[in-house]
Design an enzyme around this catalytic site. Structure first.
Site, PDB file in Angstrom:
ATOM      1  N   GLY A  10       0.824  -1.207   0.000  1.00  0.00           N
ATOM      2  CA  GLY A  10       0.000   0.000   0.000  1.00  0.00           C
ATOM      3  C   GLY A  10       0.854   1.252   0.000  1.00  0.00           C
ATOM      4  N   TYR A  32     -13.630  -4.269  11.499  1.00  0.00           N
ATOM      5  CA  TYR A  32     -12.340  -3.570  11.363  1.00  0.00           C
ATOM      6  C   TYR A  32     -11.495  -3.810  12.608  1.00  0.00           C
ATOM      7  CZ  TYR A  32      -8.825   0.066  10.844  1.00  0.00           C
ATOM      8  OH  TYR A  32      -7.626   0.743  10.752  1.00  0.00           O
TER       9      TYR A  32
END
Length: 315
Positions: free
Chosen positions: A33, A183
């Site tokens: 990322g 999450y």
């Protein structure tokens, strides 16, 4: 960490910044990322100190744009981009097979609070991208890392891991999906995995270190691309007025990745109030994250789901 058998770690220096990174010429860092946010800042600062950086991106154009931005600022930077989609284990395997040398793997990429979606292999998206993808990537790169200089795996978690629990009965979220809870689950899984990896690497006599970091409350594109409705609006407001920028948020993972005094099993986060902002220091995870039975169960489930047999001692 203080509850680990190795004893208490040394505290990171206060007011440490990216300028304090050591000379990294000759070393290779993989940053997942790396095209935006914390990953971009991490890649840029590592390259500034002479490292060769392999930054990964799902979107080839975005990866290329990140490389262009770094090299425009630093013409001598040694940086490249390669495709990696952590939501597809075939992509993870293809990427891992392309890496011939790496000293440090920074598992930075992630998703935050999307609607209920599944990865290509059918895993809940957050658990798949934030935990299972890095689990497989780490396993596949471990032999390469073992040949590196001061080799490390840096797992980037979140303050929200402290609200997490692992829903073993509903890992795919088909029974009762909640964006925030899933999450937090994925971020807790990061911590449980990294600590168990530390224990297994140590017991096998491996020289690879497993280190954790969290960015505190930092402004990145995750807050705007994942949450929806009232949660998205609230996060937009709090991010604007309370969050630190991505350059500051990247400091704990930069410290974890490259500071020469880091020890396996340590975790780094901001030194400010409630670890929300500031310079890197040693911090401590949720006590439950150190549970050995939880770690074994998560490890076994992760191997079963992904078909990956993870051997810290090497193949």
């Amino acid at each position: 960490m203080s509850s680990e058998p190795d004893g208490a770690p040394a505290t990171a220096a206060r007011a440490w910044t990216a300028a304090d990174l050591p000379d990294l010429v000759g070393r290779t860092f993989v940053v997942t990322g790396g095209n935006s946010g914390l990953g971009f800042e991490t890649s840029r600062e590592l390259a500034r100190k002479g490292a060769h950086v392999i930054l990964t991106a799902r979107d080839a154009a975005k990866g290329a744009a990140a490389v262009a931005a770094i090299t425009e600022e630093q013409p001598q930077a040694s940086v490249e981009t390669r495709a990696l989609d952590l939501a597809d284990l075939d992509s993870v395997a293809d990427f891992a097979e392309s890496v011939e040398r790496a000293d440090v793997l920074v598992n930075n990429a992630g998703v935050m609070m999307p609607s209920h979606e599944l990865t290509k292999q059918g895993f809940e998206l957050q658990f798949g991208v934030n935990h299972l993808g890095p689990f497989v990537l780490t396993a596949m790169l471990l032999d390469v890392l073992k040949q590196g200089t001061s080799p490390r795996v840096v797992t980037v978690s979140s303050l929200l891991h402290r609200r997490g629990r692992i829903y073993f009965h509903d890992l795919d979220g088909k029974q009762n999906y909640d964006r925030a809870k899933f999450y937090a689950q994925s971020k807790l899984a990061n911590v449980v995995f990294a600590l168990e990896l530390h224990r297994r690497l140590k017991s096998s006599g491996s020289g690879v270190a497993s280190v954790l970091a969290h960015p505190g409350y930092s402004a990145t594109n995750l807050q705007s691309t994942g949450p929806a409705g009232v949660a998205k609006l609230a996060m937009k407001v709090t991010t604007r007025f309370m969050a630190q920028d991505a350059a500051m948020g990247a400091l704990p993972q930069l410290y974890a990745a490259a500071h020469p005094g880091v020890e396996s099993g340590q975790m780094f986060g901001p030194d400010g109030r409630r670890e929300a902002k500031g310079h890197p220091k040693v911090v401590y995870p949720l006590e439950a994250a150190r549970d050995r039975e939880l770690a074994k169960r998560l490890w076994d489930v992760s191997e079963e789901l992904t078909g990956t047999r993870f051997s810290p001692a090497g193949r």
